[in-house]
Design a protein around this motif. Structure first.
Motif, PDB file in Angstrom:
ATOM      1  N   LEU A  31      57.418 104.113  12.456  1.00  0.00           N
ATOM      2  CA  LEU A  31      57.985 102.770  12.487  1.00  0.00           C
ATOM      3  C   LEU A  31      59.233 102.779  13.359  1.00  0.00           C
ATOM      4  O   LEU A  31      60.180 103.529  13.093  1.00  0.00           O
ATOM      5  CB  LEU A  31      58.338 102.305  11.066  1.00  0.00           C
ATOM      6  N   THR A  32      59.231 101.941  14.388  1.00  0.00           N
ATOM      7  CA  THR A  32      60.340 101.935  15.337  1.00  0.00           C
ATOM      8  C   THR A  32      60.710 100.500  15.710  1.00  0.00           C
ATOM      9  O   THR A  32      59.936  99.565  15.475  1.00  0.00           O
ATOM     10  CB  THR A  32      59.971 102.699  16.624  1.00  0.00           C
ATOM     11  N   GLY A  33      61.878 100.344  16.303  1.00  0.00           N
ATOM     12  CA  GLY A  33      62.293  99.066  16.872  1.00  0.00           C
ATOM     13  C   GLY A  33      62.408  97.956  15.851  1.00  0.00           C
ATOM     14  O   GLY A  33      62.470  98.175  14.638  1.00  0.00           O
ATOM     15  N   GLU A  34      62.429  96.726  16.357  1.00  0.00           N
ATOM     16  CA  GLU A  34      62.600  95.565  15.491  1.00  0.00           C
ATOM     17  C   GLU A  34      61.399  95.363  14.571  1.00  0.00           C
ATOM     18  O   GLU A  34      61.557  94.912  13.426  1.00  0.00           O
ATOM     19  CB  GLU A  34      62.840  94.311  16.341  1.00  0.00           C
ATOM     20  N   GLU A  35      60.202  95.688  15.068  1.00  0.00           N
ATOM     21  CA  GLU A  35      59.030  95.571  14.206  1.00  0.00           C
ATOM     22  C   GLU A  35      59.146  96.500  13.008  1.00  0.00           C
ATOM     23  O   GLU A  35      58.823  96.127  11.866  1.00  0.00           O
ATOM     24  CB  GLU A  35      57.753  95.869  14.983  1.00  0.00           C
ATOM     25  N   GLY A  36      59.626  97.725  13.263  1.00  0.00           N
ATOM     26  CA  GLY A  36      59.824  98.666  12.173  1.00  0.00           C
ATOM     27  C   GLY A  36      60.863  98.181  11.179  1.00  0.00           C
ATOM     28  O   GLY A  36      60.682  98.283   9.955  1.00  0.00           O
ATOM     29  N   ARG A  37      61.975  97.629  11.685  1.00  0.00           N
ATOM     30  CA  ARG A  37      63.005  97.089  10.799  1.00  0.00           C
ATOM     31  C   ARG A  37      62.445  95.977   9.914  1.00  0.00           C
ATOM     32  O   ARG A  37      62.729  95.911   8.710  1.00  0.00           O
ATOM     33  CB  ARG A  37      64.174  96.552  11.628  1.00  0.00           C
ATOM     34  N   ASP A  96      62.243  95.962   5.862  1.00  0.00           N
ATOM     35  CA  ASP A  96      62.890  94.903   5.096  1.00  0.00           C
ATOM     36  C   ASP A  96      61.905  94.250   4.126  1.00  0.00           C
ATOM     37  O   ASP A  96      62.233  94.002   2.958  1.00  0.00           O
ATOM     38  CB  ASP A  96      63.479  93.852   6.035  1.00  0.00           C
ATOM     39  N   ARG A  97      60.713  93.988   4.605  1.00  0.00           N
ATOM     40  CA  ARG A  97      59.703  93.351   3.752  1.00  0.00           C
ATOM     41  C   ARG A  97      59.288  94.255   2.595  1.00  0.00           C
ATOM     42  O   ARG A  97      58.898  93.761   1.530  1.00  0.00           O
ATOM     43  CB  ARG A  97      58.484  92.972   4.588  1.00  0.00           C
ATOM     44  N   ALA A  98      59.362  95.564   2.807  1.00  0.00           N
ATOM     45  CA  ALA A  98      58.996  96.512   1.748  1.00  0.00           C
ATOM     46  C   ALA A  98      60.113  96.704   0.733  1.00  0.00           C
ATOM     47  O   ALA A  98      59.904  97.353  -0.295  1.00  0.00           O
ATOM     48  CB  ALA A  98      58.616  97.859   2.354  1.00  0.00           C
ATOM     49  N   GLY A  99      61.308  96.148   1.021  1.00  0.00           N
ATOM     50  CA  GLY A  99      62.408  96.244   0.069  1.00  0.00           C
ATOM     51  C   GLY A  99      63.465  97.274   0.405  1.00  0.00           C
ATOM     52  O   GLY A  99      64.209  97.707  -0.490  1.00  0.00           O
ATOM     53  N   ALA A 100      63.561  97.663   1.683  1.00  0.00           N
ATOM     54  CA  ALA A 100      64.564  98.659   2.073  1.00  0.00           C
ATOM     55  C   ALA A 100      65.973  98.148   1.815  1.00  0.00           C
ATOM     56  O   ALA A 100      66.285  96.983   2.071  1.00  0.00           O
ATOM     57  CB  ALA A 100      64.408  99.020   3.547  1.00  0.00           C
ATOM     58  N   SER A 101      66.824  99.027   1.327  1.00  0.00           N
ATOM     59  CA  SER A 101      68.237  98.693   1.150  1.00  0.00           C
ATOM     60  C   SER A 101      68.980  98.731   2.471  1.00  0.00           C
ATOM     61  O   SER A 101      69.982  98.037   2.644  1.00  0.00           O
ATOM     62  CB  SER A 101      68.883  99.681   0.175  1.00  0.00           C
ATOM     63  N   ALA A 102      68.485  99.546   3.406  1.00  0.00           N
ATOM     64  CA  ALA A 102      69.091  99.656   4.730  1.00  0.00           C
ATOM     65  C   ALA A 102      68.076 100.289   5.663  1.00  0.00           C
ATOM     66  O   ALA A 102      67.117 100.931   5.225  1.00  0.00           O
ATOM     67  CB  ALA A 102      70.367 100.495   4.687  1.00  0.00           C
ATOM     68  N   VAL A 103      68.296 100.109   6.963  1.00  0.00           N
ATOM     69  CA  VAL A 103      67.467 100.733   7.992  1.00  0.00           C
ATOM     70  C   VAL A 103      68.395 101.371   9.014  1.00  0.00           C
ATOM     71  O   VAL A 103      69.366 100.734   9.443  1.00  0.00           O
ATOM     72  CB  VAL A 103      66.548  99.705   8.694  1.00  0.00           C
TER      73      VAL A 103
END
Length: 288
Positions: free
Chosen positions: A259-265, A269-276
């Protein structure tokens, strides 16, 4: 993000596995069946969930190839979307194929699908002939040096020093224990056995929260950060928060894996990440 312990994934976080594990997936299927998936399709399987074990991803990729030869009629995106909707992982892939093919073609796929053969080829390609003989206790049929030697280190020594000086550090990885040892030694991270979970240590695998909640207990930590390179890593932290609400669990997505770039971010985020973060080397500043 005030944490008391840090847990790290290995692949895509500490070492780059683009030309090792991921290459082994594609080439194993090709060597066994003369046809394979595109390299980019690996991430679609990963995003579907339940494929922390790269052997099982290899089996699912082979299943897709064989089923396609028998009239499956789905592209990889459609296939992996159905896997995600059916419960994720290898068993979901089997269900998708079972539901899409008639009994005759389904039986032909089953007869051709040889997981033991796929695993043997995968391990030889990844480990190389000598290490395969040592780890597996069998004579290799391939004369190869091993993709394990093509894993660039992603983490800086200064990052290792800073994290281990400030926090107790654990590891949760889908690697077998022996292969985890190799990677941890290469990056210079010394983790006690009781502070790491490998494929050999718990049956469920990520995103099941058991490994992460157990490490939090062993560290006696009220807040834990877990950094990984897949959506299942983030989901592990989310599931840990649900299973252990008395502690805080922060899932941190790292953009040095598939997972890279803005698509990865966006996916993190949709999966619930606290930060990237762009790299694990950004972790000390994030946690400061």
């Amino acid at each position: 993000m005030n944490v008391e312990a840090v847990v790290l994934d290995i692949d895509g976080v500490l070492v780059d596995v683009a030309n090792s594990y991921r290459r082994a997936i594609v080439e194993s299927v090709d060597r066994v069946y003369g046809q394979t998936i595109e390299y980019e399709a690996i991430q679609q399987f990963k995003d579907a969930g339940g494929f922390n074990n790269d052997w099982e991803l290899t089996y699912a990729a082979a299943l897709y190839v064989l089923a396609s030869q028998e009239g499956l009629g789905l592209d990889v995106e459609q296939f992996t979307n159905r896997i995600a909707a059916t419960g994720a992982g290898l068993s979901a892939a089997e269900n998708v194929v079972a539901n899409a093919l008639d009994p005759h073609n389904r039986e032909r796929v089953r007869d051709a699908w040889n997981r033991d053969r796929l695993r043997a080829v995968f391990q030889q390609l990844y480990l190389g002939s000598e290490t395969y003989r040592e780890f597996e206790g069998e004579e290799p049929e391939l004369d190869v040096s091993g993709f394990i030697n093509d894993e660039p280190i992603l983490v800086d020594p200064e990052t290792i020093d800073e994290l281990t000086d400030r926090y107790p550090v654990g590891v949760v990885t889908g690697r077998p224990a022996q292969e985890a040892d190799i990677a941890l030694e290469r990056v210079g991270l010394d983790v006690a056995d009781e502070h790491r979970f490998t494929m050999d240590d718990w049956e469920e695998g990520k995103p099941h929260p058991h490994a992460l909640t157990t490490l939090a207990e062993r560290f006696d930590a009220d807040a834990v950060a877990f950094a990984g390179d897949t959506l299942d890593d983030v989901r592990t932290a989310v599931n840990a928060s649900d299973a252990d609400p008395d502690r805080e669990y922060y899932g941190i997505g790292v953009l040095t894996g598939g997972l890279t770039g803005e698509e990865g971010r966006t996916k993190y985020d949709r999966a619930g990440a606290s930060a990237v973060v762009d790299s694990v080397n950004d972790l000390p500043d994030l946690l400061e």
